[in-house]
Write a protein that holds these residues in place. Sequence first.
Motif, mmCIF file in Angstrom:
data_model
loop_
_atom_site.group_PDB
_atom_site.id
_atom_site.type_symbol
_atom_site.label_atom_id
_atom_site.label_comp_id
_atom_site.label_asym_id
_atom_site.label_seq_id
_atom_site.Cartn_x
_atom_site.Cartn_y
_atom_site.Cartn_z
ATOM 1 N N GLU A 93 0.836 -1.198 0.000
ATOM 2 C CA GLU A 93 0.000 0.000 0.000
ATOM 3 C C GLU A 93 0.881 1.262 0.000
ATOM 4 O OE1 GLU A 93 -3.266 0.214 -0.125
ATOM 5 O OE2 GLU A 93 -3.460 2.378 0.218
ATOM 6 N N LEU A 94 1.893 1.233 0.877
ATOM 7 C CA LEU A 94 2.742 2.418 1.020
ATOM 8 C C LEU A 94 3.567 2.695 -0.227
ATOM 9 C CD1 LEU A 94 3.940 1.732 4.668
ATOM 10 C CD2 LEU A 94 2.652 3.749 3.924
ATOM 11 N N THR A 95 3.990 1.624 -0.902
ATOM 12 C CA THR A 95 4.859 1.829 -2.058
ATOM 13 C C THR A 95 4.092 1.895 -3.373
ATOM 14 O OG1 THR A 95 5.245 -0.543 -2.201
ATOM 15 C CG2 THR A 95 6.884 0.759 -1.006
ATOM 16 N N SER A 96 2.809 1.579 -3.333
ATOM 17 C CA SER A 96 2.059 1.639 -4.591
ATOM 18 C C SER A 96 1.495 3.026 -4.832
ATOM 19 C CB SER A 96 0.903 0.636 -4.574
ATOM 20 O OG SER A 96 -0.036 1.019 -3.596
ATOM 21 N N THR A 97 1.413 3.843 -3.780
ATOM 22 C CA THR A 97 0.818 5.172 -3.952
ATOM 23 C C THR A 97 1.668 6.041 -4.859
ATOM 24 O OG1 THR A 97 1.906 5.801 -1.905
ATOM 25 C CG2 THR A 97 -0.428 5.228 -1.774
ATOM 26 N N THR A 98 3.017 5.838 -4.805
ATOM 27 C CA THR A 98 3.887 6.617 -5.681
ATOM 28 C C THR A 98 4.484 5.758 -6.780
ATOM 29 O OG1 THR A 98 5.621 6.272 -4.066
ATOM 30 C CG2 THR A 98 4.520 8.416 -4.053
#
Lengths: 295, 280
Positions: A286-291
């Motif tokens: 989730e944290l790395t897919s936002t960017t």
Amino acid sequence: MTKRYPGGVTAVDGLTLRVPQGSVFGFLGPNGAGKTTTMRMLVGLVRPTSGRIRVLGQPPGTPNKLRRVGALIESPAFYPHLSGLDNLRLAARYAGAPDSAPSRVLAEVGLAERARSAFRTYSLGMKQRLGVAAALLKEPSLLILDEPTNGLDPAGVSEIRELLRSLGRRGRTVLLSSHVLAEVEQVCDRIAVLNRGRLVADGTADELRAALGGGQLLIAADPTDKALACLRDHRGVRAVEAVDGTLRVSTDPALAADLNRTLVEAGIDVRELRTVRHSLEEAFLELTSTTGSSG
Amino acid sequence: MIASVRAAWFADRKRPAVWAVTVTWVAMALAFGVGVPYLVHLALAGDPKQAEDAASLLDAVLPGQLVPTGIALFPLFGGAIVVILGAVVVGNEYRWGTLNLIFTQRPRRAQVLAGHAVALCALTLLLVVLTFAALAVVTTLLALVEGRGLDWPPAGDLAGAVAAAWLICAAHASLGYLLAIAFRSTATAIAVGLVWTLVLENAISGLALVLSPLEVVQKLLLAPSSGALAGALGARSQFEGGTPGVIDSAGAGPPVAVLLAYVVLMFGLGTWLAARRDVG
């Protein structure tokens, strides 16, 4: 700190990070996130384009501070024609470590039996162990380890994890990067997540999971449609869906007792109620897919 | 600093490539310095018309001519080999990534690189001593076979020749060292180094014969300065039927100064470059 390479590639972009002394600190991020470049900057192999770095209170690469820092950056690099023992003897000469240090660390990583074999004959796992051994040579206050369990068999992974835990217990500071989320979760006190050179999260594994919204409650209740309608209107519930006769409720798990009471008071039988926590993997994705991942 | 020198020497003396280059060079020196002239002497010896040439060739492979015979080998052939040695010793650190290991230990980068430079100079001295020792053994054997007396050169002359050969080698090794750091590669450094010393410098030297302004430039080049130093110690120039690369010279002073400048500049520049660049 920022590192911009000639050609315009920005490997690390305005990263601010503080690693508490005596902690085992995990460094997570997809390939190309800037983990290795950050670690290279911390040991002085690469200079930041801008920003300020302090390692044990001094600029990185300072001889007196390097004496207290052990590092394994990227793949283990040794002289292929020298034995594992001779490679460590060489490193010990540069480090000013005692003559007994190479044998001690080889035993510590379980490589004593192959100490006199040429490095080029080592398996990937043995090379990795030698890299960890070299990092331990100086009995460092700070260990910087980039994917130290790469190529190790399960027993080797377990040994290195236990070694890292014991280092943490002895008050050493360990900065560990890994792709293995379970490893980071088991070993690290705190975790920083990098993506495209930026820090996207920093905290304990629980804090990272909580950052996703706290998790879900699974509720089995009869009648299901009445329970669904009752929960939809409840304060603190973000979403409810019925899946195979079970209700998946997105909410703060701390509301479990309150929701149970509401259902019972509404005449609904609650057969099962349990908390489903987000996994660290879900949090990481989730944290790395936002960017997006830079690959 | 001493720890860095000891560590570099420990690594260098165990490199198979170092011993491969050294053994190859000593074999070449014996073949071209003694073996080929002696075989030609044997071929000419039966012909009365060629008796003078045959005698001259035999004299050149006897212990009395150890100084000119030995030093003549270094300007062209020895220099090229030692460029390879310099490139191998430092370039492989980049190839294997071992600078990562070394630079994360204790010493400053400049100390690590200076340690490599000193170890490289020690290796070249060893190579020169081994070359003269091998030549001494073989020329002695030939003198015994030919029934000639063992007429050794004065010890001072021999020491001077060893020192001169070492200076030639150290200057060429420093070129290999700098190129390996500049290109962070062994193969590219060897290729560029050989093209520089064997092609570019020879082309400038050739042009200097017809373009007098280039004479000044030629005196500042590595290979011609090496050839001039060998010439100053008595080696016969190529134009007198001597060894390729040897040049007539009025004195050893100017070439010694140029070669020393190469040693200082190339090692200094390479060390500075490696110390300030990122390692990745």
